[in-house]
Design a protein around this motif. Structure first.
Motif: not given
Length: 532
Positions: A73-78, A252-253, A265-271
């Motif tokens: 299990s790994s979560i990145y901010n990218l 990214v999870d 992939i959660h695109d925080v910028t666009t939602g």
């Protein structure tokens, strides 16, 4: 990190997986790593590649922890890189865009596949378990590497925009990024030196892939399995797939579930959010290892992470690299070409190199009209081996004019918030400097195995920096040169210092006799200098 696809395509070349395919036309639509694709997982030895082995230059950052959960299990901010403000030109005097530096970068994880190398008892691989760790060198001991459970490797690949369309080019779109889940297996019994049947080798190759673009629904837009894939499998769809912009901030999870491996992939910028589940219900499958069979077959399969932890011993035994959880950049896949007689063919420029293939003209590009070749650069003289990376200009104020932005990412966390305790830098340069790739490196003795590679004017490295406001600054990893604004650690300042000494690794061999190879340079740090 080959080739192949085609069905209805005049030139079938799969450029990218690893991320770049390129190849000759085939009767099937399979992604065939045996045919010089440049985006498949790098193998320890080119057995079964019929003289068409393609090396993959993959400088990597590895994440280690002895705590359960770190291996599955790994979560990145990218942050996706933006482009140079100056367009590239055919003379190489303009800006440099991401498609010229890397056809893909990716996030990796080791997976179970009991039909894959190294040994074929077909026993069930226990997911998420360190009982799978077997990398000993004594065949008389239960931890001998040849007794390792069958394994596969995930590459969650991100593809840059702006150039020839994917496939057989490298870009999903003229202006936006996309991503795909690619999972590679290897159909070879190393203990008995037996590959899969000839029908499998002729259709999916020795390194079959399950492939699906990340979609907004979480379901593949076409069949992802090795034998079920069609040309549509490898063709991005803007209506169903997650498209992203340069500069977008992502979460990214990657984690396991009862139904199979999940990538989100959660695109925080666009939602917007995209995902993919590697489940049997979504059409994922393992190629059956049946050397005596007349025809190739596959079985529905849910892929799961192999290990509970991530460390020096959580390896994929048939891969050149030694990693489990890792970030890697796929470099060495762009050289300028002015004359392209046939799209997807060799470069026609006078004095062009034999490795200048497949090539695409400026007219084939979706936006940046330059011609170029995307085969692996075995003499290390192409664009990625020049001082055109972000952070290579000491005049920092001009850096973003001619250079693309760097990819920025945090160290991943696992189990929701736990930091990895150590990191390692690893470059598989000895593997791609070897004789079967036209080089001089003797991987048995380490003679002529060098870093940086011969012919390179520059080799990019990982550095740390800061992102965010001064009151909420966070540590990030970045890839390129040492002059990026806000850089905090250059780890010696060049590839020789960063990637460290040669590493001798063991691999399973015929007759239950281990093989030993120098395939990597590796340096392990006893801490994580950039915790999330």
């Amino acid at each position: 990190m080959r080739k192949a696809l085609a069905a209805g395509l005049a030139v079938v070349a799969m450029l990218l997986l690893t991320s770049v395919f390129a190849g000759a036309a085939r009767a099937s639509n399979n992604f065939n790593c045996s045919e010089s694709f440049s985006l498949c997982t790098e193998v320890a030895d080119s057995i079964g590649y019929n003289g068409e082995y393609t090396g993959h230059d993959e400088p990597s950052l590895l994440f280690y922890s002895n705590t359960a959960g770190s291996g599955n299990s790994s979560i990145y901010n990218l942050t996706l890189p933006g482009e140079s403000r100056v367009l590239p030109n055919q003379q190489g005097t303009g800006g440099t865009w991401n498609f010229q530096l890397h056809p893909a970068f990716w996030l990796g994880m080791a997976l179970c596949d009991n039909q894959s190398a190294p040994e074929y008892t077909h026993e069930t691989c226990v997911p998420d378990s360190d009982t799978n760790i077997k990398d000993g060198s004594d065949p008389n001991q239960p931890d001998y590497i040849g007794y390792h459970a069958g394994s596969a490797f995930l590459e969650l690949q991100f593809y840059p925009p702006g150039w020839s369309a994917w496939p057989p080019g490298v870009s999903c779109d003229a202006h936006q990024w996309c991503a795909a889940m690619a999972m590679f297996s290897l159909d070879n019994d190393y203990n008995n030196n037996v590959p899969n049947n000839s029908d499998c080798l002729g259709t999916v190759g020795i390194e079959p892939v399950n492939f699906a673009f990340i979609t907004t629904s979480g379901a593949p837009h076409a069949n992802p399995s090795p034998l079920g894939a069609t040309a549509d499998t490898f063709t991005p769809h803007s209506s169903t797939d997650l498209f992203m912009n340069g500069g977008d901030q992502l979460v990214v999870d990657i984690h396991d579930s009862a139904a199979g491996l999940v990538t989100v992939i959660h695109d925080v910028t666009t939602g917007r959010t995209g995902s993919m589940l590697a489940s049997a219900g979504n059409g994922f499958a393992q190629v059956n290892f049946e050397p005596g069979a007349a025809t190739c077959s596959q079985s529905a399969y849910a892929f799961h992470p192999m290990y509970a932890t991530s460390g020096e011993h959580t390896r994929v035994p048939w891969a050149a690299h030694t990693y489990n959880v890792a970030f890697s950049d796929e470099i060495g896949h762009f050289e300028y070409c002015t004359l392209v007689p046939v799209e997807g063919g060799a470069c026609g420029d006078p004095g062009s190199d034999p490795d200048d293939e497949p090539c695409f003209s400026a007219a084939a590009s979706q936006f940046v009209h330059v011609g170029g070749c995307i085969g692996t650069d075995n003499n290390f003289d192409g664009v990625p081996y020049q001082r055109v990376w972000p952070g290579t200009d000491p005049n920092r104020g001009q850096d973003t004019k001619y250079h693309a932005d760097p990819v920025l990412f945090t160290s991943p966390v696992f189990n929701g918030s736990r930091n990895y305790s150590r990191v390692a830098f690893e470059a598989d340069l000895p593997r791609i400097e070897a004789a079967d790739f036209g080089g001089q490196c003797n991987r048995n003795t380490a003679e002529h195995c060098v870093n940086p590679p011969p012919g390179a004017n520059f080799y990019p490295i990982y550095t740390t920096g800061t992102a965010g406001s001064s009151s909420h600054a966070s540590c990030v990893w970045q890839f390129g040169g040492t002059y990026l604004k806000g850089t905090t650690n250059t780890f010696g300042g060049d590839s020789t210092a960063e990637f460290g000494p040669l590493l001798l690794s063991n691999y399973p061999g015929a007759g239950f006799t281990p093989r030993f190879r120098y395939n990597n340079f590796r340096q392990i740090l006893d801490s994580n200098p950039c915790g999330a």
